[in-house]
Write a protein that holds these residues in place. Sequence first.
Motif, short mmCIF file in Angstrom:
data_model
loop_
_atom_site.label_atom_id
_atom_site.label_comp_id
_atom_site.label_asym_id
_atom_site.label_seq_id
_atom_site.Cartn_x
_atom_site.Cartn_y
_atom_site.Cartn_z
N GLY A 214 31.20 39.78 41.41
CA GLY A 214 31.43 41.07 40.79
C GLY A 214 32.60 41.82 41.38
O GLY A 214 33.02 42.87 40.85
N GLU A 220 35.88 39.86 34.51
CA GLU A 220 34.67 40.55 34.08
C GLU A 220 33.46 39.64 34.17
O GLU A 220 33.54 38.45 33.84
CB GLU A 220 34.83 41.04 32.63
CG GLU A 220 35.81 42.19 32.51
CD GLU A 220 36.10 42.58 31.08
OE1 GLU A 220 36.62 43.68 30.87
OE2 GLU A 220 35.79 41.78 30.16
N MET A 221 32.34 40.19 34.65
CA MET A 221 31.09 39.47 34.70
C MET A 221 30.34 39.71 33.39
O MET A 221 30.09 40.86 33.02
CB MET A 221 30.25 39.93 35.88
CG MET A 221 30.86 39.63 37.23
SD MET A 221 31.25 37.88 37.46
CE MET A 221 29.65 37.14 37.11
N GLN A 253 22.78 45.73 37.03
CA GLN A 253 23.96 46.60 37.04
C GLN A 253 25.07 46.03 36.16
O GLN A 253 25.75 46.77 35.45
CB GLN A 253 24.46 46.78 38.48
CG GLN A 253 23.54 47.63 39.35
CD GLN A 253 23.96 47.63 40.81
OE1 GLN A 253 24.77 46.80 41.25
NE2 GLN A 253 23.38 48.54 41.59
N TRP A 254 25.23 44.72 36.20
CA TRP A 254 26.26 44.10 35.37
C TRP A 254 25.96 44.25 33.88
O TRP A 254 26.87 44.30 33.06
CB TRP A 254 26.41 42.62 35.74
CG TRP A 254 27.03 42.41 37.08
CD1 TRP A 254 27.60 43.36 37.90
CD2 TRP A 254 27.14 41.18 37.79
NE1 TRP A 254 28.05 42.80 39.06
CE2 TRP A 254 27.79 41.46 39.03
CE3 TRP A 254 26.77 39.87 37.52
CZ2 TRP A 254 28.07 40.46 39.96
CZ3 TRP A 254 27.04 38.88 38.44
CH2 TRP A 254 27.68 39.18 39.65
N ARG A 255 24.68 44.31 33.55
CA ARG A 255 24.32 44.49 32.14
C ARG A 255 24.85 45.82 31.60
O ARG A 255 25.08 45.96 30.39
CB ARG A 255 22.80 44.45 31.96
CG ARG A 255 22.18 43.09 32.20
CD ARG A 255 20.67 43.16 32.04
NE ARG A 255 20.27 43.38 30.64
CZ ARG A 255 19.02 43.61 30.25
NH1 ARG A 255 18.05 43.69 31.16
NH2 ARG A 255 18.74 43.79 28.98
N ARG A 257 27.71 47.30 32.54
CA ARG A 257 29.16 47.42 32.62
C ARG A 257 29.80 47.27 31.24
O ARG A 257 29.36 46.45 30.41
CB ARG A 257 29.75 46.34 33.54
CG ARG A 257 29.53 46.57 35.02
CD ARG A 257 30.29 45.50 35.81
NE ARG A 257 30.11 45.65 37.24
CZ ARG A 257 30.68 44.84 38.14
NH1 ARG A 257 31.48 43.86 37.74
NH2 ARG A 257 30.48 45.03 39.43
#
Length: 459
Positions: A214, A220-221, A253-255, A257
């Motif tokens: 990340g 981008e993840m 958290q990545w969900r 972004r």
Amino acid sequence: MTKNKLRLAIVGAGPAGIYAADILLKAERNFDVSIDLFDRLPAPYGLVRYGVAPDHPRIKGIITALREVLDRGDIRIFGNVRFGEDLTLDDLKRHYNAVIFATGAVRDASLHIPGVELAGSYGAADFVSWFDGHPDVPRTWPLEAQQVAVIGNGNVALDSARMLAKHVEDLMPTEIPANVAEGLAASPVTDVHVFGRRGPTSVKFTPLELRELGELRDVEMIVYDEDFDYDDAARAAVAGNKQVFVIDKVLQQWRQRSVGEASRRLHLHFFAKPVALVDDGTGRVGAIRYERTAPDGQGGVVGTGEIRELPVQAVYRAVGYFGSPLPDVPFDEKFGVIPNHEGQVLTVDPETGDARQLYGVYATGWIKRGPVGLIGHTKSDAMETVGHLINDLGNWWNPEAPEEDAIVELLEARGIRWTDLDGWHRLDEHELALGAAEDRARIKVVPRADMVDISRGEV
């Protein structure tokens, strides 16, 4: 026969071999010890030097600890010596009381799906060896794909994915060799897809490895909402295991972004079991075919029958490492290890299955237990093996020529251009100087012949 001194050979100068030597020297015993460490590579440290991505600074701490052991000067090193070619088991029996094999596991484990033999299908272990500057792999790597798949959910899979997706400019402070930097700079990659057949709470990589993804610049993840419909077992894993909790927190958290601005993307696909690599019509990989899986309610998964296909032009198989057989040493082809009981090597009768100890021969590390566990496991593993070695005093070999000079004379008579601890110091200083000239930590010397020439002071 009186056994008042142990002449020990250790084959493999990675963490397993070095820890075994250190543990034996510090152990309570009633005999003297003299240890010779052999490695097929001109430099020590094994997979710590050649199996970990160069952008992992924490590995320097491990190397520092290993260096302190070697620099005490009570362990001799013979690098660039190939067991089975330059030195045989019979040779060791003539010069030593026992041998510990600590040769690790460096091959890729097999993945049995159709299309795995297609051009563009690579073992991740080979890729890692390339970007770590291993002297025995080709200097170039075919980085020609825009869309790449990585199969596996362990640290090697994430290392491979990160090295594929990361911009080469961000790797320049590390010790990557010049040929690796040149290859990565020309890569046209835009998307790297990582596939794991289980869910997010069952991954094998560590939170640290995940977090590093990340933090990649201009990458981008991408995670998929469909993979986060947890069952009770998954929710229990998040609630009851700190490591799983942290991994879940990062993924959640990545969900949230926003995406769409970076030039490269790294996708994590869970509940995705690869079932085939698809031929593009020219004998090359054109797509990966996978089956969606679903939780089975007990922490595992079952197939759903839903088959999907994703266009990719290269696939990296990161499904584990596998040990390699050694000449005249028993080997378990199924598990890729030397058969043993707590490090005591066993011979197994192929007809009856009966096992008996092969006196004088021991194993430690991944070649003993398989490619699992971290450095802490390697230390406890070595302690177990060394304990048996000490207790087996009455069954050690009775060497004909145990003098320390005898093995040196043998290698010289055979024309082996072996390297020693002073030689490693020369190579180490040379690599550091190469790095300093370009404001980098280190630049590895890659060709074996150059490594040996520098180590032996012949340049």
